[in-house]
Design a protein around this motif. Structure first.
Motif, mmCIF file in Angstrom:
data_model
loop_
_atom_site.group_PDB
_atom_site.id
_atom_site.type_symbol
_atom_site.label_atom_id
_atom_site.label_comp_id
_atom_site.label_asym_id
_atom_site.label_seq_id
_atom_site.Cartn_x
_atom_site.Cartn_y
_atom_site.Cartn_z
ATOM 1 N N GLU A 1 44.131 -6.922 -2.046
ATOM 2 C CA GLU A 1 44.300 -5.470 -1.955
ATOM 3 C C GLU A 1 44.844 -5.034 -0.598
ATOM 4 O O GLU A 1 45.620 -4.103 -0.488
ATOM 5 N N ASP A 2 44.420 -5.719 0.455
ATOM 6 C CA ASP A 2 44.898 -5.345 1.799
ATOM 7 C C ASP A 2 45.890 -6.398 2.301
ATOM 8 O O ASP A 2 45.908 -6.744 3.481
ATOM 9 N N GLY A 3 46.673 -6.906 1.377
ATOM 10 C CA GLY A 3 47.520 -8.064 1.663
ATOM 11 C C GLY A 3 48.669 -7.791 2.616
ATOM 12 O O GLY A 3 48.492 -7.342 3.738
ATOM 13 N N TYR A 4 49.862 -8.023 2.141
ATOM 14 C CA TYR A 4 51.054 -8.028 2.982
ATOM 15 C C TYR A 4 51.290 -6.691 3.673
ATOM 16 O O TYR A 4 51.213 -5.636 3.061
ATOM 17 N N LYS A 5 51.557 -6.761 4.953
ATOM 18 C CA LYS A 5 51.933 -5.580 5.726
ATOM 19 C C LYS A 5 53.303 -5.831 6.343
ATOM 20 O O LYS A 5 53.496 -6.827 7.042
ATOM 21 N N PRO A 6 54.263 -4.956 6.083
ATOM 22 C CA PRO A 6 55.604 -5.170 6.641
ATOM 23 C C PRO A 6 55.561 -5.175 8.169
ATOM 24 O O PRO A 6 54.762 -4.478 8.791
ATOM 25 N N ARG A 7 56.433 -5.958 8.759
ATOM 26 C CA ARG A 7 56.555 -5.954 10.214
ATOM 27 C C ARG A 7 57.468 -4.803 10.616
ATOM 28 O O ARG A 7 58.521 -4.581 10.022
ATOM 29 N N THR A 8 57.032 -4.057 11.607
ATOM 30 C CA THR A 8 57.863 -2.964 12.122
ATOM 31 C C THR A 8 58.187 -3.213 13.587
ATOM 32 O O THR A 8 57.450 -3.906 14.289
ATOM 33 N N GLU A 9 59.295 -2.643 14.009
ATOM 34 C CA GLU A 9 59.724 -2.768 15.393
ATOM 35 C C GLU A 9 60.094 -1.384 15.893
ATOM 36 O O GLU A 9 60.625 -0.555 15.136
ATOM 37 N N THR A 10 59.789 -1.106 17.135
ATOM 38 C CA THR A 10 60.058 0.209 17.714
ATOM 39 C C THR A 10 61.502 0.290 18.186
ATOM 40 O O THR A 10 61.967 -0.576 18.948
ATOM 41 N N TYR A 11 62.192 1.343 17.743
ATOM 42 C CA TYR A 11 63.578 1.588 18.157
ATOM 43 C C TYR A 11 63.641 2.915 18.914
ATOM 44 O O TYR A 11 62.752 3.770 18.792
ATOM 45 N N VAL A 12 64.690 3.078 19.690
ATOM 46 C CA VAL A 12 64.866 4.312 20.467
ATOM 47 C C VAL A 12 66.198 4.951 20.097
ATOM 48 O O VAL A 12 67.150 4.258 19.724
ATOM 49 N N THR A 13 66.230 6.268 20.200
ATOM 50 C CA THR A 13 67.478 6.990 19.956
ATOM 51 C C THR A 13 67.471 8.289 20.738
ATOM 52 O O THR A 13 66.416 8.736 21.227
ATOM 53 N N LEU A 14 68.624 8.891 20.882
ATOM 54 C CA LEU A 14 68.742 10.165 21.593
ATOM 55 C C LEU A 14 68.179 11.313 20.766
ATOM 56 O O LEU A 14 68.319 11.326 19.543
ATOM 57 N N GLN A 15 67.557 12.263 21.475
ATOM 58 C CA GLN A 15 67.206 13.503 20.799
ATOM 59 C C GLN A 15 68.492 14.214 20.379
ATOM 60 O O GLN A 15 69.544 14.091 21.016
ATOM 61 N N GLN A 16 68.421 14.937 19.267
ATOM 62 C CA GLN A 16 69.610 15.529 18.653
ATOM 63 C C GLN A 16 70.413 16.386 19.629
ATOM 64 O O GLN A 16 71.649 16.354 19.650
ATOM 65 N N LYS A 17 69.724 17.140 20.522
ATOM 66 C CA LYS A 17 70.434 18.093 21.390
ATOM 67 C C LYS A 17 71.280 17.420 22.465
ATOM 68 O O LYS A 17 72.095 18.077 23.112
ATOM 69 N N PHE A 18 71.079 16.097 22.654
ATOM 70 C CA PHE A 18 71.867 15.388 23.665
ATOM 71 C C PHE A 18 72.985 14.543 23.047
ATOM 72 O O PHE A 18 73.652 13.792 23.773
ATOM 73 N N ARG A 19 73.207 14.654 21.722
ATOM 74 C CA ARG A 19 74.174 13.782 21.061
ATOM 75 C C ARG A 19 75.597 14.356 21.079
ATOM 76 O O ARG A 19 76.309 14.391 20.070
ATOM 77 N N ASN A 20 75.981 14.851 22.232
ATOM 78 C CA ASN A 20 77.373 15.267 22.458
ATOM 79 C C ASN A 20 77.668 15.092 23.938
ATOM 80 O O ASN A 20 76.760 14.860 24.748
ATOM 81 N N GLU A 21 78.948 15.209 24.280
ATOM 82 C CA GLU A 21 79.350 14.901 25.655
ATOM 83 C C GLU A 21 78.686 15.838 26.659
ATOM 84 O O GLU A 21 78.202 15.409 27.716
ATOM 85 N N PHE B 1 51.366 -17.429 -5.909
ATOM 86 C CA PHE B 1 51.632 -16.303 -5.024
ATOM 87 C C PHE B 1 51.173 -16.580 -3.597
ATOM 88 O O PHE B 1 50.103 -17.172 -3.392
ATOM 89 N N PRO B 2 51.921 -16.132 -2.604
ATOM 90 C CA PRO B 2 51.375 -16.085 -1.242
ATOM 91 C C PRO B 2 50.151 -15.168 -1.218
ATOM 92 O O PRO B 2 50.031 -14.248 -2.045
ATOM 93 N N ALA B 3 49.269 -15.408 -0.265
ATOM 94 C CA ALA B 3 48.000 -14.668 -0.232
ATOM 95 C C ALA B 3 48.214 -13.164 -0.169
ATOM 96 O O ALA B 3 47.474 -12.390 -0.781
ATOM 97 N N GLY B 4 49.227 -12.726 0.555
ATOM 98 C CA GLY B 4 49.460 -11.294 0.724
ATOM 99 C C GLY B 4 49.844 -10.579 -0.550
ATOM 100 O O GLY B 4 49.803 -9.346 -0.607
ATOM 101 N N MET B 5 50.203 -11.329 -1.606
ATOM 102 C CA MET B 5 50.600 -10.703 -2.865
ATOM 103 C C MET B 5 49.464 -10.628 -3.870
ATOM 104 O O MET B 5 49.624 -10.065 -4.949
ATOM 105 N N LYS B 6 48.307 -11.194 -3.520
ATOM 106 C CA LYS B 6 47.190 -11.163 -4.465
ATOM 107 C C LYS B 6 45.929 -10.568 -3.859
ATOM 108 O O LYS B 6 44.843 -10.751 -4.395
#
Length: 763
Positions: free
Chosen positions: A107-127, A100-105
């Protein structure tokens, strides 16, 4: 009540039994990871090997948590773990730790990588909403630029009412900042104003994500092979022999095009819906092969070895258990532990290489053997490839146990290199040697460089010099922890032990006699680099050894620069012998063959033949015939004549006769027994005790106990017993006797602190 047998990542024999609390019983199954207590305060992540109803005759403790929703291992993987533990006489917990890789054995092993994304607020999602947002930003030009860039990247600028003309795309924060060329403060302001919001998304570290349709489109059913006539004959012969044999040896001279045959075999396996494991002995080799395979197989290819981060290896493991696993895995020996859901072909390239054997820590497995057992368990085929087969492999092929296919000519009929033996003893007597270099070697390198060609210099020792010595009294600095002299590294100006890492400041005077005449003895890669730079000041030199290749990027940089011609003179240890493919190498220089030939090991000649033949094969792979300058003080050895004539068969027959006479593989199986302790007298006594036990059972099949060539490592005194077991004796019975000897020694109170382990089928 349910109970589970759990494998823990500890060097202990057997499994540990725990009870399953009623709340977790509906979710428990084999091959899941669970958290369990051990001792007073420790917890471990273990793997469930069995679920049962048999109450043990001791008070069980409960498992505390189930880590996985689905099994983290396939059934054949768990069977493979058990085979490795049994055959190599290693605790099952050590196999778990290696697999096993160390992160699988942890207790505080593998942590998924996250990336910050941006999106419009719901009230602006029209013309209408977009126009409101644009009006809000009229007095904020930098925020407006970020917003407009976002609309373009996301396709929100194609809105008509509430419907976009193009599908809305996700946009990462980094991409938006990069495209808009505005500060992150402007983006934060848009978030504060409630126009844009951010969210985190898990992203893969290994890339190559694709769906089944995209992957299927990569297969060209009408694809034409690029094989030469000789390669096509070999390819057809391999497939014919696979009809009756599970293992085939492809014995092809260096640069005969074995990799092209592998590629065709991989295509065939993929087209049949099967997965392929492609094993290489060295991480350095994966750099070139990876680039080559990626050009052919694209995102079907996954890479797995120790130079990748632990997180990357965890994600690849998870990918292999998913509905969209990689079809081809390229990796070093640890890749044998990966899950393969539909394994159909195993390729072991450079099968002769000793790097396939794990030395320390346990389990001391041989990846070639493990790969063949895994293939057998999964009904897959195994293709072994090399220019210099191991004696055991070639013996099995000639005996009919494996299939045998031979490629005796180089691709496009390019001539094998011309090998010239240089007698350095004679040249030194005539005072014609220039340090480590013969006049012939310097002339050949100079000629190659003047013609815009490249050269490789091979010396199987790193550092500047193997040792320094006082010329007055003979004092040599030794490691405080090991029975070896210290190697001088000029780049760091330190003396270093290559066994334990101990370092010692270079003294200005001899601590024994206070004289200042301290000089280096011998040569290492650093000194060769320094010396040859003086001979060829305009040469663009690269050095490849353990000191310069500690990271994945370092491997890739050195190999990439030499392959592209940015460097034209490569100096290296045995790393440069292992199947690297360079188009423009005209000359290979071997500084000294003697250190390999004279090694105190029954395989010394075999290893020397392989290494010398392999490094010679780096010359003249494209275009004109290459040239090899092989320096030695023993030019009369038949081994060297075999190398010069590329006569593997004569070398094999001579070696086989010696092996039969002296009871070595392939006629006998070898197991080493090692005992270690800080107290030399105690380990001597324990070794004698074990040796006496084994001699009662095995008689003259036992050699030792003796001291190995390096008898102290990390302050532990080492004793070694050699066991030779002829073919035909039941191995299970042999292992029972060995285990019994180990148990009896450890049962003796005076010996219970002595380290005791086995090395089965040593390289």
């Amino acid at each position: 009540m349910k109970y589970v047998d759990v494998i823990l990542p500890l060097p202990l024999e057997g499994v540990f039994t725990y009870s399953v609390p009623s709340s977790l019983q509906p979710y428990i199954s084999e091959r899941l990871r669970v958290k369990v207590p051990l001792g007073r305060s420790k917890t471990y992540i273990g793997v469930v090997s069995k679920v049962h109803d048999s109450k043990p005759d001791f008070e069980c403790r409960d498992i505390t948590e189930i880590i996985d929703r689905k099994p983290i291992l396939l059934p054949e993987q768990l069977r493979l773990w058990q085979w490795i533990a049994d055959y190599y006489m290693s605790p099952l917990g050590d196999v778990y730790k290696a697999a096993f890789p160390a992160g699988m054995k942890a207790e505080d092993g593998y942590k998924p990588r996250t990336e910050t994304y941006v999106t419009l607020q719901q009230k602006f999602r029209n013309e209408e909403g977009l126009h409101r947002a644009i009006d809000m930003l009229k007095r904020a030009p930098t925020q407006s630029k970020v917003f407009m860039a976002y609309l373009e990247l996301s396709h929100y600028d194609t809105l008509e009412g509430e419907t976009p003309r193009e599908p809305i795309a996700e946009v990462s924060r980094d991409e938006l900042i990069n495209v808009s060329r505005q500060p992150t403060a402007s983006l934060r302001a848009l978030v504060t104003r409630g126009i844009i919001m951010t969210y985190e998304r898990q992203v893969s570290r290994i890339g190559n994500d694709m769906d089944d349709d995209a992957a299927t489109n990569l297969i060209d059913k009408d694809r034409k092979s690029g094989l030469s006539d000789a390669q096509q004959v070999a390819f057809d012969d391999i497939n014919r022999q696979f009809l009756t044999k599970n293992i085939v040896l492809l014995h092809g001279v260096t640069s005969s095009g074995k990799t092209e045959i592998y590629i065709e075999m991989i295509w065939k396996a993929i087209s049949e819906g099967k997965q392929v494991m492609y094993l290489l002995p060295e991480i350095a080799l994966t750099v070139q092969i990876m680039q080559r395979l990626q050009r052919v197989f694209g995102s079907r290819l996954g890479i797995y070895h120790s130079k990748y981060s632990d997180e990357e290896r965890v994600e690849l493991w998870q990918r292999q258990l998913s509905d969209h696993p990689f079809d081809v895995i390229l990796g070093a020996r640890s890749a044998v532990f990966l899950p393969f859901q539909r394994l159909g072909l195993v390729i072991v390239d450079e099968e002769h290489e000793t790097s396939f054997k794990q030395q320390d820590p346990a389990p001391r497995y041989h990846a070639r053997s493990v790969a063949m057992v895994l293939a057998q368990m999964t009904n897959a085929k195994t293709l072994l490839g090399t220019a210099t087969p191991s004696i055991e492999t070639y013996f099995n092929a000639r005996a009919g146990k494996y299939g045998l296919v031979t490629l005796s000519t180089r691709y496009k009929d390019i001539a094998l290199p011309q090998i010239e033996i240089i007698d350095t003893k004679d040249l030194q007597r005539r005072k014609m040697m220039k340090g480590a270099f013969s006049p012939q070697l310097l002339a050949a390198v100079g000629d190659a460089l003047s013609k815009k060609k490249q050269a490789i210099i091979f010396i199987n020792r790193r550092g500047f010099v193997p040792m320094i010595e006082c010329r007055t009294c003979g004092w040599v600095p030794k490691c405080e922890n090991c029975d070896v002299s210290l190697t001088y590294h000029r780049t760091t100006n330190t003396l270093s032990c290559h066994y334990c890492g101990y370092t010692y400041k270079v003294p200005s005077v001899c601590p024994s006699c206070d004289e200042s005449d301290l000089r280096g003895r011998g040569y290492g890669t650093e000194k060769i680099e320094d010396t040859i730079q003086r001979h060829f000041p305009t040469a663009r030199i690269a050095r490849m050894d353990l000191d310069t290749t500690r990271t994945r990027a370092a491997y890739e940089r050195i190999i990439g620069e030499f392959a592209s011609g940015r460097s034209n003179l490569l100096i290296g240890t045995q790393m440069v012998t292992k199947g690297l493919d360079f188009d423009n190498v005209a000359v290979v220089g071997i500084i000294s063959a003697d250190s390999m030939i004279n090694a105190p090991d029954f395989r010394a000649y075999e290893h020397a033949y392989m290494m010398l033949s392999q490094v010679s094969g780096r010359a003249g792979r494209k275009g004109e015939q290459g040239r090899v300058i092989l320096q030695t003080r023993q030019p009369e050895l038949p081994l060297l004549e075999n190398v010069v004539n590329n006569d593997y068969l004569s070398f094999y027959k001579d070696t086989l006769n010696e092996r039969q006479i002296f009871h070595y593989p392939p006629f006998y199986r070898i197991t080493y027994v090692y005992l270690k302790h800080r107290n030399a007298n105690l380990v001597d006594s324990a070794a004698f005790f074990v040796g006496s036990l084994l001699r009662k059972w095995f008689g003259e099949r036992i050699l030792g106990p003796d001291k190995p060539p390096v008898a102290v490592v990390k302050q532990l005194h080492i004793r070694k017993i050699v066991i030779k077991i002829e073919n035909g004796l039941p191995l299970q019975t042999v292992r029972q006797y060995l285990r019994s000897a180990q148990s009896q020694m450890l049962a003796e109170k005076r010996y219970n602190t002595v380290q005791f382990y086995f090395d089965v089928d040593p390289c």
